[in-house]
Design a protein around this motif. Structure first.
Motif, PDB file in Angstrom:
ATOM      1  N   PRO A  60      28.339  38.915  35.415  1.00  0.00           N
ATOM      2  CA  PRO A  60      29.183  39.741  36.223  1.00  0.00           C
ATOM      3  C   PRO A  60      30.584  39.869  35.631  1.00  0.00           C
ATOM      4  CG  PRO A  60      29.015  37.351  37.383  1.00  0.00           C
ATOM      5  CD  PRO A  60      28.167  37.562  36.245  1.00  0.00           C
ATOM      6  N   THR A  81      30.871  38.359  44.329  1.00  0.00           N
ATOM      7  CA  THR A  81      30.800  38.722  43.074  1.00  0.00           C
ATOM      8  C   THR A  81      31.080  40.274  42.879  1.00  0.00           C
ATOM      9  OG1 THR A  81      28.887  37.192  42.983  1.00  0.00           O
ATOM     10  CG2 THR A  81      28.804  39.065  41.379  1.00  0.00           C
ATOM     11  N   LEU A  82      31.742  40.416  41.698  1.00  0.00           N
ATOM     12  CA  LEU A  82      32.091  41.820  41.194  1.00  0.00           C
ATOM     13  C   LEU A  82      31.033  41.794  39.705  1.00  0.00           C
ATOM     14  CD1 LEU A  82      33.358  44.454  40.943  1.00  0.00           C
ATOM     15  CD2 LEU A  82      35.189  43.358  39.735  1.00  0.00           C
ATOM     16  N   GLY A  83      29.926  42.819  40.139  1.00  0.00           N
ATOM     17  CA  GLY A  83      28.867  42.880  39.211  1.00  0.00           C
ATOM     18  C   GLY A  83      29.472  43.673  37.871  1.00  0.00           C
ATOM     19  N   ASP A  85      28.215  46.075  37.015  1.00  0.00           N
ATOM     20  CA  ASP A  85      28.265  47.682  37.401  1.00  0.00           C
ATOM     21  C   ASP A  85      29.246  48.251  38.180  1.00  0.00           C
ATOM     22  OD1 ASP A  85      27.507  46.563  39.642  1.00  0.00           O
ATOM     23  OD2 ASP A  85      25.417  47.496  39.715  1.00  0.00           O
ATOM     24  N   GLY A  86      30.351  47.130  38.622  1.00  0.00           N
ATOM     25  CA  GLY A  86      31.412  47.413  39.405  1.00  0.00           C
ATOM     26  C   GLY A  86      31.068  47.255  40.991  1.00  0.00           C
ATOM     27  N   ARG A  87      29.850  47.109  41.178  1.00  0.00           N
ATOM     28  CA  ARG A  87      29.610  46.824  42.641  1.00  0.00           C
ATOM     29  C   ARG A  87      29.822  45.457  43.082  1.00  0.00           C
ATOM     30  NH1 ARG A  87      23.788  49.480  43.743  1.00  0.00           N
ATOM     31  NH2 ARG A  87      23.421  48.209  41.895  1.00  0.00           N
ATOM     32  N   GLN A  88      30.141  45.414  44.339  1.00  0.00           N
ATOM     33  CA  GLN A  88      30.512  44.007  44.951  1.00  0.00           C
ATOM     34  C   GLN A  88      29.271  43.514  45.783  1.00  0.00           C
ATOM     35  OE1 GLN A  88      34.211  43.828  47.369  1.00  0.00           O
ATOM     36  NE2 GLN A  88      35.304  44.456  45.745  1.00  0.00           N
ATOM     37  N   SER A  89      29.090  42.399  45.733  1.00  0.00           N
ATOM     38  CA  SER A  89      28.204  41.646  46.566  1.00  0.00           C
ATOM     39  C   SER A  89      28.649  40.419  47.174  1.00  0.00           C
ATOM     40  CB  SER A  89      26.731  41.579  45.953  1.00  0.00           C
ATOM     41  OG  SER A  89      26.957  40.417  44.782  1.00  0.00           O
ATOM     42  N   ALA A 108      25.087  43.005  52.705  1.00  0.00           N
ATOM     43  CA  ALA A 108      24.215  44.208  52.667  1.00  0.00           C
ATOM     44  C   ALA A 108      23.075  44.288  53.566  1.00  0.00           C
ATOM     45  CB  ALA A 108      23.842  44.322  51.282  1.00  0.00           C
TER      46      ALA A 108
END
Length: 180
Positions: A60, A81-83, A85-89, A108
């Motif tokens: 990440p 987490t900031l993956g 790909d720029g997505r957060q989880s 999510a």
């Protein structure tokens, strides 16, 4: 007949008095199950993954993990987490430190539990975490806190076998250990 009844009453009284120490031990043991009594103080706080020092299948950009207590005395573990790909989880789980199951939630999924987590101490600085998803063990992990309490290493092995080793350092506001 009266002697037999008296003997039975005495035997029961003796048996119940023998249970008193067991009840005291059970109460003492229950107090020790409270994570506030069992978790090392050095574990508490916010930790940031040192991405360069870690081994991921897909690293990440940034990963934070925090350890605090709930009002019920459980250990609350939250992660963000900031993956790549720029997505957060994000998610969290709360458990006692005795292998009792707790539920893991991902943002999510809303209020629907994602998995069941069990955290068991190995020694004062090492814990085993078991993650069960849909009734099957999905992964195991070892959480190892360094002697000085400044590094946390989590080695996670999912059912797929793609092992990851994540090295965390204490997170200081304004001091990032990740390459952004």
């Amino acid at each position: 007949m009266r002697t037999a009844r008296t003997g039975l009453v005495c035997a029961l009284a003796l048996a119940f008095s023998a249970l008193a120490p067991l009840q005291a031990y059970a109460a003492e043991d229950a107090m020790k199950r409270d994570a506030r009594e069992r978790a090392p103080a050095a574990l508490l706080g916010v930790w940031e993954a040192d991405i360069a020092a870690s081994t991921y299948s897909t690293p990440p950009r940034q990963h934070l993990r925090s350890f605090f207590y709930t009002a019920e005395g459980k250990l609350m573990v939250s992660f963000l987490t900031l993956g790549a790909d720029g997505r957060q989880s994000a998610g969290h789980w709360a458990v006692q430190l005795d292998g009792t199951p707790g539920l893991e939630y991902f943002a999510a999924n809303g209020s629907t539990p994602y998995a069941e987590i069990r955290l068991t101490p190995v020694d004062a600085q090492t814990f085993t975490v078991t993650n069960t998803y849909a009734g099957e063990q999905a992964s195991t992990a070892s959480y190892v806190l360094s002697n000085e309490g400044q590094t946390l290493t989590i080695t996670r092995t999912p059912k797929s076998g793609n092992r990851s080793v994540v090295v965390y350092h204490r997170w200081g506001l304004g001091q990032s250990t990740s390459a952004n």
